[in-house]
Design a protein around this motif. Sequence first.
Motif: not given
Length: 382
Positions: A257, A269-270
């Motif tokens: 992400e 992000n992750e």
Amino acid sequence: MNGVHGVRVGVIGGGQLARMMIPAAIELGVDLRVLAEQGGMSAAIAADRVGDYTDASTVLDFAREVDVITFDHEHVPQDVLRALVDAGVRVHPGPDALRFAQDKLLMRERLSELGLPVPDWAKVETLGELDDFISAHGGAAVVKTPRGGYDGKGVRVVRSAAEVSEWFTTIVEDGRPGALLVEELVDFRRELAQLVARRPSGEVAAWPVVETLQVGGVCSEVIAPAPRSAGKLADVAADVAITIAERLGVTGVLAVELFETTDDRILVNELAMRPHNSGHWSIDGSTTGQFEQHLRAVLDLPLGGTGSYGEWSVMVNVLGGPAEGSLTDRYAEAMAGHPTVKVHNYGKAPRPGRKIGHVTVTGDELDTVVYEARAAAAFFQD
Ligand SMILES: Nc1ncnc2c1ncn2[C@@H]1O[C@H](COP(=O)(O)OP(=O)(O)O)[C@@H](O)[C@H]1O
Ligand SMILES: [Mg+2]
């Protein structure tokens, strides 16, 4: 087909991701088994076992009957994963990779070590440390519980540490108060996701980077490829994800992400190490859908092409379902009104905010595709 036919893949977790592996397994001639958390789950159709995935002996018993173990979610504890590996079970992704999808603090540490672009972050153990970070970052920050969060649960934008004081007391690790992750509040233009698949023997394949829209922390819509992504953006996103897959030793599908910031940076992000909501479009819009690719990858089979059938695919999640009337009627209406739409039903009971299905439309004109997908999904919501 010898070598594929009858090969058994065991999936831990009985949600919709396990469910959507079933048609891909049937097409490949793979025998898919599911260890579900309870009866009647989304993947119940392939669930020959119901049991506790945190219990090593339950998981070992299940694993003995399959050739490879993979996952519907990332919540299987490390000691259970290690017990599988020690017993000689093929586990993909393996525990050494999976821990970076299980723990957002470990993930931030590792990606920073690798020099990959991430938001400013810190590990905080006290209210004072958190307040210091917030004041050093313009008075706002995003606090995350390192483990167990999903769909925005365990993520909060805060302006003072007091807003999450209860998190410091509820998160306990090894009997001690656990740490929280705090990040700068990223000023993003949009969110993107880059999915890749990697085989144990090393082959990697990337789909085009997609744009994702989150509403209240939950994925609502995905456009593939991301508009205005041709060229450098697509290359950077694919490079970042392939680097992560290779350096972390990920096997199977990896979803990265991303944030595209208002000053044109790409930040991670992750990570998710399994098929991901942002890849559902690929079932209908790509030569190889993410569920088929995941099975190929965990079985160390050659990966499929990642080209798209149309210029654009748009996926819209069906969240919650109708307040009144039957879901079956709603499906019939959506199908009648939108014959170009592919409707996916996860077989889950409607509940506010719950992901119960999705629709995908593929075509060459973005406005039309977006309109059709939103209109079809709207039939399910009030
Ligand atoms: N540092 C950040 N800055 C701004 N928004 C963020 C940040 N981190 C997360 N978010 C928002 O919260 C959503 C959920 O956060 P994420 O870490 O992906 O948690 P989850 O595990 O619930 O998906 C993201 O998709 C994004 O919209
Ligand atoms: Mg997320």
